[in-house]
Motif scaffolding. Structure first.
Motif, PDB file in Angstrom:
ATOM      1  N   LEU A  57       0.810  -1.212   0.000  1.00 25.13           N
ATOM      2  CA  LEU A  57       0.000   0.000   0.000  1.00 25.13           C
ATOM      3  C   LEU A  57       0.849   1.271   0.000  1.00 25.13           C
ATOM      4  CD1 LEU A  57      -2.955   1.015   0.208  1.00 25.13           C
ATOM      5  CD2 LEU A  57      -2.666   0.971   2.692  1.00 25.13           C
ATOM      6  N   PHE A  58       1.892   1.302   0.809  1.00 22.97           N
ATOM      7  CA  PHE A  58       2.631   2.546   1.054  1.00 22.97           C
ATOM      8  C   PHE A  58       3.976   2.658   0.345  1.00 22.97           C
ATOM      9  CE2 PHE A  58      -0.019   2.266   4.976  1.00 22.97           C
ATOM     10  CZ  PHE A  58      -0.811   3.368   4.707  1.00 22.97           C
ATOM     11  N   PHE A  59       4.463   1.591  -0.277  1.00 27.03           N
ATOM     12  CA  PHE A  59       5.801   1.624  -0.862  1.00 27.03           C
ATOM     13  C   PHE A  59       5.782   1.201  -2.324  1.00 27.03           C
ATOM     14  CE2 PHE A  59       6.446   1.244   3.643  1.00 27.03           C
ATOM     15  CZ  PHE A  59       7.543   2.058   3.882  1.00 27.03           C
ATOM     16  N   THR A  60       6.600   1.871  -3.149  1.00 30.68           N
ATOM     17  CA  THR A  60       6.803   1.410  -4.514  1.00 30.68           C
ATOM     18  C   THR A  60       7.891   0.339  -4.524  1.00 30.68           C
ATOM     19  OG1 THR A  60       8.406   3.168  -4.949  1.00 30.68           O
ATOM     20  CG2 THR A  60       6.104   3.594  -5.555  1.00 30.68           C
ATOM     21  N   VAL A  86      11.112   2.827  -0.786  1.00 30.25           N
ATOM     22  CA  VAL A  86      10.726   4.115  -1.344  1.00 30.25           C
ATOM     23  C   VAL A  86       9.225   4.256  -1.138  1.00 30.25           C
ATOM     24  CG1 VAL A  86      10.568   5.546  -3.422  1.00 30.25           C
ATOM     25  CG2 VAL A  86      12.554   4.047  -3.089  1.00 30.25           C
ATOM     26  N   LEU A  87       8.841   5.301  -0.424  1.00 25.91           N
ATOM     27  CA  LEU A  87       7.429   5.534  -0.144  1.00 25.91           C
ATOM     28  C   LEU A  87       6.661   5.941  -1.397  1.00 25.91           C
ATOM     29  CD1 LEU A  87       7.808   7.265   3.255  1.00 25.91           C
ATOM     30  CD2 LEU A  87       6.151   5.475   2.796  1.00 25.91           C
ATOM     31  N   ARG A  88       5.423   5.536  -1.452  1.00 30.47           N
ATOM     32  CA  ARG A  88       4.543   5.844  -2.572  1.00 30.47           C
ATOM     33  C   ARG A  88       3.973   7.260  -2.394  1.00 30.47           C
ATOM     34  NH1 ARG A  88       2.568   2.111  -5.914  1.00 30.47           N
ATOM     35  NH2 ARG A  88       2.931   0.434  -4.425  1.00 30.47           N
ATOM     36  N   VAL A  89       4.871   8.246  -2.472  1.00 35.12           N
ATOM     37  CA  VAL A  89       4.492   9.660  -2.397  1.00 35.12           C
ATOM     38  C   VAL A  89       5.178  10.377  -3.554  1.00 35.12           C
ATOM     39  CG1 VAL A  89       4.057   9.736   0.092  1.00 35.12           C
ATOM     40  CG2 VAL A  89       6.381  10.115  -0.764  1.00 35.12           C
ATOM     41  N   PRO A  90       4.642  11.525  -3.985  1.00 37.70           N
ATOM     42  CA  PRO A  90       5.237  12.211  -5.140  1.00 37.70           C
ATOM     43  C   PRO A  90       6.723  12.528  -4.978  1.00 37.70           C
ATOM     44  CG  PRO A  90       3.102  13.165  -4.624  1.00 37.70           C
ATOM     45  CD  PRO A  90       3.418  12.191  -3.528  1.00 37.70           C
ATOM     46  N   TRP A  91       7.164  12.753  -3.745  1.00 36.25           N
ATOM     47  CA  TRP A  91       8.580  13.104  -3.533  1.00 36.25           C
ATOM     48  C   TRP A  91       9.458  11.873  -3.308  1.00 36.25           C
ATOM     49  CZ3 TRP A  91       4.493  14.441  -0.461  1.00 36.25           C
ATOM     50  CH2 TRP A  91       4.415  13.885   0.801  1.00 36.25           C
TER      51      TRP A  91
END
Length: 143
Positions: A57-60, A86-91
């Motif tokens: 859910l939270f990580f690529t 690596v977190l699944r966030v734009p940054w």
């Protein structure tokens, strides 16, 4: 003892991808890490399901790197590891922390205790969520 070590060597590197083998643990296994404390195999299964669910859910990308697994005493196995992702966030915030797991075995060579120790406090690990990661295409992989 050797069979338990072999099972851990097979299970741990892929714990974010697939379930582990539970036949090396007692029914009343005790688990403790900096954020969780509980007993019983049912709860132990839930924690590993939760790890896989949140990883997807939270990580690529997320990895559990095992550096060393060894018998450190007659009834103890010690595993040194690193979690990186690596977190699944734009940054593309990077996550990295080290730790070790101490497993205690009973006379039947079943693990009755699993204690995780991390190299920093959970709040310090959470601060990584706000760090900016690499933004170019070639930096999408953590090495």
């Amino acid at each position: 003892m050797e069979q338990v070590i072999e099972t851990l060597k097979q299970d741990l590197p892929t714990l974010f991808e697939k379930d582990i083998s539970y036949d090396i643990y007692t029914q009343d296994i005790y688990f403790k890490d900096p954020v969780n404390t509980f007993k019983y195999k049912f709860n132990y299964r839930i924690i590993f399901w939760t790890l896989r669910f949140h990883a997807r859910l939270f990580f690529t990308q997320i990895y559990f790197d095992v550096h060393d697994i060894k018998q450190s005493a007659e009834d103890t196995i010690l595993v040194n590891w690193t979690v990186r992702g690596v977190l699944r966030v734009p940054w593309k915030a990077p996550l990295l922390f080290n730790g070790y797991s101490t497993y205690k075995l009973n006379k039947d060579n079943l693990i009755y205790e699993h204690i995780d120790t991390w190299d920093r406090k959970p709040g310090e690990i959470l601060k990584q969520f706000w760090q900016k990661g690499e933004t170019d295409k070639n930096a999408s992989t953590i090495n």
